[in-house]
Design an enzyme around this catalytic site. Structure first.
Site, PDB file in Angstrom:
ATOM      1  CB  SER A  13      -0.983  -0.010   1.175  1.00 46.46           C
ATOM      2  OG  SER A  13      -0.312   0.167   2.401  1.00 46.46           O
ATOM      3  CG  ASN A  14       3.625   2.635   3.033  1.00 41.87           C
ATOM      4  OD1 ASN A  14       3.464   3.819   3.291  1.00 41.87           O
ATOM      5  ND2 ASN A  14       3.382   1.666   3.905  1.00 41.87           N
ATOM      6  CG  LEU A  87      20.240  -7.061   7.159  1.00 46.23           C
ATOM      7  CD1 LEU A  87      19.574  -6.023   8.061  1.00 46.23           C
ATOM      8  CD2 LEU A  87      21.194  -7.933   7.987  1.00 46.23           C
ATOM      9  CG  HIS A 104      10.365   0.402  11.920  1.00 51.23           C
ATOM     10  ND1 HIS A 104      10.561  -0.943  11.662  1.00 51.23           N
ATOM     11  CD2 HIS A 104      10.038   0.486  13.230  1.00 51.23           C
ATOM     12  CE1 HIS A 104      10.354  -1.632  12.765  1.00 51.23           C
ATOM     13  NE2 HIS A 104      10.034  -0.794  13.727  1.00 51.23           N
ATOM     14  CG  ASP A 145      14.020  -1.670  11.838  1.00 50.56           C
ATOM     15  OD1 ASP A 145      13.694  -1.453  10.663  1.00 50.56           O
ATOM     16  OD2 ASP A 145      13.582  -2.612  12.508  1.00 50.56           O
TER      17      ASP A 145
HETATM   18  C1  GAR Z   1       4.352  -0.817   6.684  1.00 53.24           C
HETATM   19  O1  GAR Z   1       3.594  -0.521   7.826  1.00 53.24           O
HETATM   20  C2  GAR Z   1       5.821  -0.641   6.969  1.00 53.24           C
HETATM   21  O2  GAR Z   1       6.096   0.371   7.906  1.00 53.24           O
HETATM   22  C3  GAR Z   1       6.176  -1.985   7.540  1.00 53.24           C
HETATM   23  O3  GAR Z   1       5.484  -2.904   6.735  1.00 53.24           O
HETATM   24  C4  GAR Z   1       4.244  -2.307   6.337  1.00 53.24           C
HETATM   25  C5  GAR Z   1       4.056  -2.557   4.849  1.00 53.24           C
HETATM   26  O4  GAR Z   1       2.762  -2.222   4.466  1.00 53.24           O
HETATM   27  N1  GAR Z   1       7.587  -2.199   7.516  1.00 53.24           N
HETATM   28  C6  GAR Z   1       8.242  -2.868   8.470  1.00 53.24           C
HETATM   29  O5  GAR Z   1       7.672  -3.392   9.404  1.00 53.24           O
HETATM   30  C7  GAR Z   1       9.763  -2.932   8.282  1.00 53.24           C
HETATM   31  N2  GAR Z   1      10.404  -3.349   9.476  1.00 53.24           N
HETATM   32  P1  GAR Z   1       2.391  -2.092   2.932  1.00 53.24           P
HETATM   33  O6  GAR Z   1       2.870  -3.374   2.226  1.00 53.24           O
HETATM   34  O7  GAR Z   1       0.897  -2.004   2.913  1.00 53.24           O
HETATM   35  O8  GAR Z   1       3.057  -0.874   2.394  1.00 53.24           O
END
Ligand code: GAR
Length: 199
Positions: A13-14, A87, A104, A145
């Site tokens: 989604s991001n 990583l 994050h 992170d």
């Molecule tokens: C997001 O909330 C991002 O911050 C997290 O995964 C999600 C992905 O959502 N990332 C981590 O936890 C990295 N350590 P998305 O696939 O809907 O963008």
């Protein structure tokens, strides 16, 4: 034209928000979406937007230069991680100095490190009875992170919020800020020079 590769493991989604936001920017383009999971929804989103995709295997990523070569062939200037759970290896970090960005879903340095992703993070926040959480955009180094923080956004947590409620609040912040922060960073720097990419 500055060229971005997005790496994502899941829904994306991001990644979608970034792609949509940058559609109006004539100087920045998402040229590749890579995933370590061939069934990741993010790859369908990329195809819907006619963006090249690739599925990376562990050996491509950690034991060869094949992914780096792919980035070079596409003249990629920036790597954006959007829910990418592996990583990043040191060959990518040295080829893209200060040009790999991660998001994050917590206020780092709290709730970071291996295993701290997705709902695990929000459960830990809930277990600690925190009344605030948020998201962190940071540069990527060899540790999970851990790189320099670029931007943080905060949200209040109500005692009645479940981990899923917290996740929804944090994701909303991510969608609001990540595309703009990336755009600002990318626009503020020249293209990556050939010497940095190749040596
Ligand atoms: C997001 O909330 C991002 O911050 C997290 O995964 C999600 C992905 O959502 N990332 C981590 O936890 C990295 N350590 P998305 O696939 O809907 O963008």
């Amino acid at each position: 034209m500055r060229r971005i590769a997005i790496l994502a493991s899941g829904t994306g989604s991001n990644a979608r928000k970034i792609v949509e936001h940058l559609q109006d920017n004539e100087f920045v383009e998402v040229v590749l979406i890579a995933s370590n999971r061939k069934s990741a929804k993010v790859l369908d989103m990329a195809s819907d937007h006619s963006i090249a995709t690739t599925v990376i295997t562990r050996s491509d990523f950690y034991q060869s230069e094949s992914f780096l070569n792919q980035l070079r062939e596409l003249d990629v200037d920036w790597i954006v991680l959007a829910g990418f759970l592996w990583l990043v290896p040191s060959n990518l970090i040295s080829a893209y100095p200060n040009r790999i960005v991660n998001i994050h879903p917590a206020l780092l340095p709290a709730y970071g490190g291996k295993g701290m992703y997705g709902i695990n993070v929000h459960k830990a926040v809930k277990d600690n009875n925190d009344n605030v959480s948020g998201m962190t955009i940071h540069l990527v180094n060899e540790n999970y992170d851990d790189g320099a923080i670029i931007f943080q956004g905060r949200t209040d947590i109500d005692p009645s919020d479940s981990p899923e409620d917290i996740a929804a609040k944090v994701l909303k912040l991510e969608h609001k800020y990540y595309p703009k922060v990336i755009e600002g960073m990318v626009m503020a720097q020249p293209k990556l020079t050939t010497s940095k990419k190749y040596f």
